[in-house]
Design a protein around this motif. Sequence first.
Motif, PDB file in Angstrom:
ATOM      1  N   VAL A 662      43.222  51.696 -32.374  1.00  0.00           N
ATOM      2  CA  VAL A 662      43.491  52.777 -31.390  1.00  0.00           C
ATOM      3  C   VAL A 662      43.908  54.020 -32.134  1.00  0.00           C
ATOM      4  N   LYS A 663      44.823  53.798 -33.125  1.00  0.00           N
ATOM      5  CA  LYS A 663      45.293  54.939 -33.904  1.00  0.00           C
ATOM      6  C   LYS A 663      44.134  55.587 -34.642  1.00  0.00           C
ATOM      7  N   ASP A 664      43.309  54.729 -35.237  1.00  0.00           N
ATOM      8  CA  ASP A 664      42.124  55.218 -35.948  1.00  0.00           C
ATOM      9  C   ASP A 664      41.272  56.069 -35.034  1.00  0.00           C
ATOM     10  N   GLU A 665      41.054  55.526 -33.854  1.00  0.00           N
ATOM     11  CA  GLU A 665      40.237  56.216 -32.856  1.00  0.00           C
ATOM     12  C   GLU A 665      40.806  57.586 -32.573  1.00  0.00           C
ATOM     13  N   LYS A 666      42.130  57.556 -32.342  1.00  0.00           N
ATOM     14  CA  LYS A 666      42.791  58.819 -32.023  1.00  0.00           C
ATOM     15  C   LYS A 666      42.609  59.793 -33.167  1.00  0.00           C
ATOM     16  N   LEU A 667      42.814  59.264 -34.377  1.00  0.00           N
ATOM     17  CA  LEU A 667      42.702  60.078 -35.577  1.00  0.00           C
ATOM     18  C   LEU A 667      41.315  60.691 -35.668  1.00  0.00           C
ATOM     19  N   LYS A 668      40.320  59.841 -35.435  1.00  0.00           N
ATOM     20  CA  LYS A 668      38.944  60.303 -35.505  1.00  0.00           C
ATOM     21  C   LYS A 668      38.704  61.409 -34.492  1.00  0.00           C
ATOM     22  N   GLN A 669      39.164  61.156 -33.291  1.00  0.00           N
ATOM     23  CA  GLN A 669      38.984  62.152 -32.248  1.00  0.00           C
ATOM     24  C   GLN A 669      39.632  63.451 -32.649  1.00  0.00           C
ATOM     25  N   LEU A 670      40.831  63.271 -33.235  1.00  0.00           N
ATOM     26  CA  LEU A 670      41.570  64.436 -33.704  1.00  0.00           C
ATOM     27  C   LEU A 670      40.756  65.179 -34.738  1.00  0.00           C
ATOM     28  N   LYS A 671      40.213  64.438 -35.646  1.00  0.00           N
ATOM     29  CA  LYS A 671      39.409  65.028 -36.713  1.00  0.00           C
ATOM     30  C   LYS A 671      38.219  65.751 -36.134  1.00  0.00           C
ATOM     31  N   ALA A 672      37.586  65.096 -35.172  1.00  0.00           N
ATOM     32  CA  ALA A 672      36.418  65.685 -34.530  1.00  0.00           C
ATOM     33  C   ALA A 672      36.766  67.010 -33.902  1.00  0.00           C
ATOM     34  N   ILE A 673      37.915  66.943 -33.261  1.00  0.00           N
ATOM     35  CA  ILE A 673      38.368  68.180 -32.604  1.00  0.00           C
ATOM     36  C   ILE A 673      38.542  69.251 -33.661  1.00  0.00           C
ATOM     37  N   VAL A 674      39.193  68.859 -34.799  1.00  0.00           N
ATOM     38  CA  VAL A 674      39.455  69.827 -35.874  1.00  0.00           C
ATOM     39  C   VAL A 674      38.142  70.383 -36.384  1.00  0.00           C
ATOM     40  N   THR A 675      37.170  69.497 -36.702  1.00  0.00           N
ATOM     41  CA  THR A 675      35.888  69.961 -37.218  1.00  0.00           C
ATOM     42  C   THR A 675      35.159  70.813 -36.222  1.00  0.00           C
ATOM     43  N   GLU A 676      35.152  70.430 -34.989  1.00  0.00           N
ATOM     44  CA  GLU A 676      34.495  71.204 -33.948  1.00  0.00           C
ATOM     45  C   GLU A 676      35.033  72.603 -33.894  1.00  0.00           C
ATOM     46  N   SER A 677      36.377  72.629 -34.015  1.00  0.00           N
ATOM     47  CA  SER A 677      37.016  73.940 -33.931  1.00  0.00           C
ATOM     48  C   SER A 677      36.624  74.802 -35.101  1.00  0.00           C
ATOM     49  N   LYS A 678      36.202  74.235 -36.221  1.00  0.00           N
ATOM     50  CA  LYS A 678      35.746  75.005 -37.357  1.00  0.00           C
ATOM     51  C   LYS A 678      34.341  75.552 -37.141  1.00  0.00           C
ATOM     52  N   GLY A 679      33.648  74.997 -36.234  1.00  0.00           N
ATOM     53  CA  GLY A 679      32.354  75.519 -35.848  1.00  0.00           C
ATOM     54  C   GLY A 679      31.168  74.935 -36.592  1.00  0.00           C
ATOM     55  N   ASP A 680      31.336  74.220 -37.606  1.00  0.00           N
ATOM     56  CA  ASP A 680      30.184  73.577 -38.270  1.00  0.00           C
ATOM     57  C   ASP A 680      30.456  72.134 -38.559  1.00  0.00           C
ATOM     58  N   VAL A 710      31.039  59.171 -37.722  1.00  0.00           N
ATOM     59  CA  VAL A 710      31.879  58.864 -38.883  1.00  0.00           C
ATOM     60  C   VAL A 710      32.961  59.914 -39.052  1.00  0.00           C
ATOM     61  N   PRO A 711      34.129  59.436 -39.196  1.00  0.00           N
ATOM     62  CA  PRO A 711      35.200  60.408 -39.428  1.00  0.00           C
ATOM     63  C   PRO A 711      35.096  60.977 -40.853  1.00  0.00           C
ATOM     64  N   PRO A 712      35.531  62.265 -41.076  1.00  0.00           N
ATOM     65  CA  PRO A 712      35.427  62.825 -42.423  1.00  0.00           C
ATOM     66  C   PRO A 712      36.394  62.167 -43.376  1.00  0.00           C
ATOM     67  N   VAL A 713      35.993  62.075 -44.569  1.00  0.00           N
ATOM     68  CA  VAL A 713      36.868  61.448 -45.572  1.00  0.00           C
ATOM     69  C   VAL A 713      37.475  62.549 -46.413  1.00  0.00           C
ATOM     70  N   HIS A 714      38.746  62.356 -46.610  1.00  0.00           N
ATOM     71  CA  HIS A 714      39.486  63.295 -47.413  1.00  0.00           C
ATOM     72  C   HIS A 714      39.150  63.083 -48.868  1.00  0.00           C
ATOM     73  N   THR A 715      38.510  64.053 -49.479  1.00  0.00           N
ATOM     74  CA  THR A 715      38.054  63.794 -50.836  1.00  0.00           C
ATOM     75  C   THR A 715      38.763  64.642 -51.875  1.00  0.00           C
ATOM     76  N   ARG A 716      39.821  65.266 -51.444  1.00  0.00           N
ATOM     77  CA  ARG A 716      40.485  66.233 -52.315  1.00  0.00           C
ATOM     78  C   ARG A 716      40.682  65.775 -53.755  1.00  0.00           C
ATOM     79  N   HIS A 717      41.450  64.722 -53.889  1.00  0.00           N
ATOM     80  CA  HIS A 717      41.862  64.338 -55.248  1.00  0.00           C
ATOM     81  C   HIS A 717      41.078  63.204 -55.828  1.00  0.00           C
TER      82      HIS A 717
END
Length: 870
Positions: A662-680, A710-717
């Motif tokens: 559930v948390k994962d789902e929420k996280l993914k949705q959150l991420k989606a929202i974040v990416t959507e808001s970025k416009g691409d 697929v949720p985005p993967v944090h690839t920073r480091h």
Amino acid sequence: MMKQTRTKPPRRHAPKKPSNQQKDPVGVYCRVRPLSPSDQECCIEVINETTVQLHQPDGCKVNRNGEYKETQYSFKKVFGTLQTQKDLFDFVAKPLVEDLIRGKNGLLFTYGVTGSGKTYTMTGSPGQGGLLPRCLSMIFNSISRFQAKKYTFKTDDKNGIEIQNEVDALLERQRREAQTQVATRTPMRQRMVEPEFADMINIEDNCNVEEVDEDSVYSVFVSYIEIYNNYMYDLLEEAAIDPIRPKPPQSKILREDQHHNMYVAGCTEVEVKTTEEAFDVFWKGQKRRRIANTTLNRESSRSHSVFMIKLAQAPLDADGDNVLQEKEQVTVSQLSLVDLAGSERTNRTKAEGNRLREAGNINQSLMTLRTCIEILRENQMCGTNKMVPYRDSKLTHMFKNYFDGEGKVRMIVCVNPKADDHEESLQVMRFAEMTQEVEIARPVDKPICGLTPGRRYRNQAFKDELSRRLEDRGGPVNGVDEQAVIEMLIQSFPPIPSCELLDVNDDMTLPQIIEALEKRRRIRQMMAEEFNKSVVSFRGMLHELNGVVNAKDNLAQGRMSEKERAIMSQKSEIERLEKKVKTLEYKIDILEKTTTIYEEEKRTLQNDLESQSQKLHRQLSDKRRLESRINGMVAENAVKWEKECERRVAAKQIEMQNKLWVKDEKLKQLKAIVTESKGDRPERPSRERDREREPKVPTRSISPSPAPTVPPVHTRHRRSRSAGERWVDHKPSGSLETDTVMQPHVPNAIKVSVASEKALAKCDKYMLTHQQLASDGEMETKLIKGDVFRTRGGGQSVQFTDIETLRQESPPGNGRKRRSSETNRPPLAESTESEWTDVETRCSVAMEMRAGSNLGPGYQHHALPKRRKP
Ligand code: ADP
Ligand code: MG
């Protein structure tokens, strides 16, 4: 007829004989006669002293093996052709004679086919006396000195024997002798035995019974019976002889006397005093038998002859002078010698008509004898109580008492070894063998009479002594008959001449008379003198005797007083001992009482002990039962609780997982929202999303992956893979080896069993192996992977990116258990390519966890499968 003793109770009402009474088998002996010159083949062989062998004659059927049939028979003794009449007598008949004289009965019979030697054995032939004359001889040899005067014993007509006093016996003697002399015109004693058979009684050896009761007197009576066609004839009956016009003899009947012994009523019993006399009687009977057989056209071999020797004995009175005049004191014993009819079957003699019928009857009596013996044997062997058919024939009825235990029974089976007799001999042998198995009660010994033994000799010695003394003194010798002495004395006086004076001038007569008288006076004087002398000497003798007697008396008195003293001292000793006994008895009494008391106590204590031990036992078993119950309960509870715990853990895990998803789902949705808001839309990760991989295991089935978001993967480091990632392989201790087809392979890894910050600092990848029991009962291994990041605080954080599930399961519809590795696809999981060989990655989880305190509870959760450790 049998035995009549003073103590014998009537048997019919007497209690049954005790079963422990000693028994003897019927003595059966076998005699094989020599083969006569006319016969060639001998079919009987004497093997040893007790066995004979019969073999089939030549020309007879051989048995299946082509051998002649041979049969052996055993007897108490077998007499071969070399054995003499004396041998047979010594072995078979002598013991019966000894018994007879001791007051016991005996029965001896010869059995066999005609011509087998029955008569030869029983009667004998000239120069070869058989058993009968030998028995008579032995009897008279044994009792000769003790025989009673004739007619002292007198038979009555009821099978009893009475005693007559001497005078009656003397009178009867005179009367009978006168009668005989009138009838035959010859004195009885002068009658001679037939010369033909005089040889038969000429028995060389004077055998006799050693222990004859000398204080008794004896008398022998004989009788002779023939049984023909089941009729009994008295062969000694005077009236029967009439050679010119013979009339058919009168048959006799059997009766039972007061002692239940069988006897032939009215049968002649002749008192005999010598062997010759007895044999003469027998021979007379034999002659009558022969005459009857020829005149009546009978087959002599078909009749049974019974010669009975009866011995009466009675004790002498206390003086040892005369027979005791008491009928109850008479003992009667009897020996029956039976020459049976030929045992062959009827057709052998080719008898016809009347004779066949008669022969049949005779056969019948032998048949009855066989039946009786068979039944006797059966009764004894099987303990049955079948009635023995003695009454079916005169022969068996007559001897019933013997078989019931009133005497010894002996049988001599005679066999002729000739071939013609073979069949019959077999029958004879079979019957004989069977007879041996019958046992007959041993007759009891005759009771001892109460009078002192040695009476006869004391009396004799007294008489001898008296006559010797009288002789010494010139007195009459042998027999002190006063009348005779007086007569003798009177005769020794000179006769007185005639006292008649006829002439006055006769001066001769007077002087003669005077002279004679003078002579007689002188003789008288002499005799008086002699008498006086005798008187004086007798007086002297008496005196002498008196002296002797007195001396003896004194001596006896001395001894008596001595004995009395001894008796007195013994008496006092006895008294003392008695007193001692009494005190001892008293003590014993007390001790016995004490013992009973102690025993009583012991018994109660034992009872107590027993009840206590029983109680203890009960308690112990109760305890054991309780223990086992508790143990059972504890084990049950433990299992129950374990199961419960597992169940709860599994539930908790599922719950947690769900929450995680559930948390994962929420996280993914959150991420989606974040990416959507970025416009691409974000770049797809370099990992292929839907790449269908060729399965390395051909049996593996891969379910098509749905196209996930697929949720985005944090690839920073993240360091590039080409640079060579370093892994921390966290395998909590207790983890099991998976035996899935595909195995995780992490090269270049630091293996740890507990979370270690030090290891994390050195690596950039993290993998946790977590094992748990799936809901289907199979072990499920999860490989949770993530990237390691350095936090600003200087610690390490792990971002979980991937969960791989390895499990083993049986594919449905396929019986075989197959190993497979399958990844549970979580919803929304992105397919990523794992670094591990053969592992399909289906999900990518971004999860950030703080190292340190945050790491703790996560590890605790994963540590639970430790409990599955076997
Ligand atoms: P059975 O009475 O059984 O009919 P016998 O006694 O009359 O037979 O015997 C027949 C013949 O055989 C007689 O002449 C007899 O002398 C003779 N005999 C029988 N037995 C013997 C033997 N053991 N020794 C010698 N001769 C015998
Ligand atoms: Mg005969």
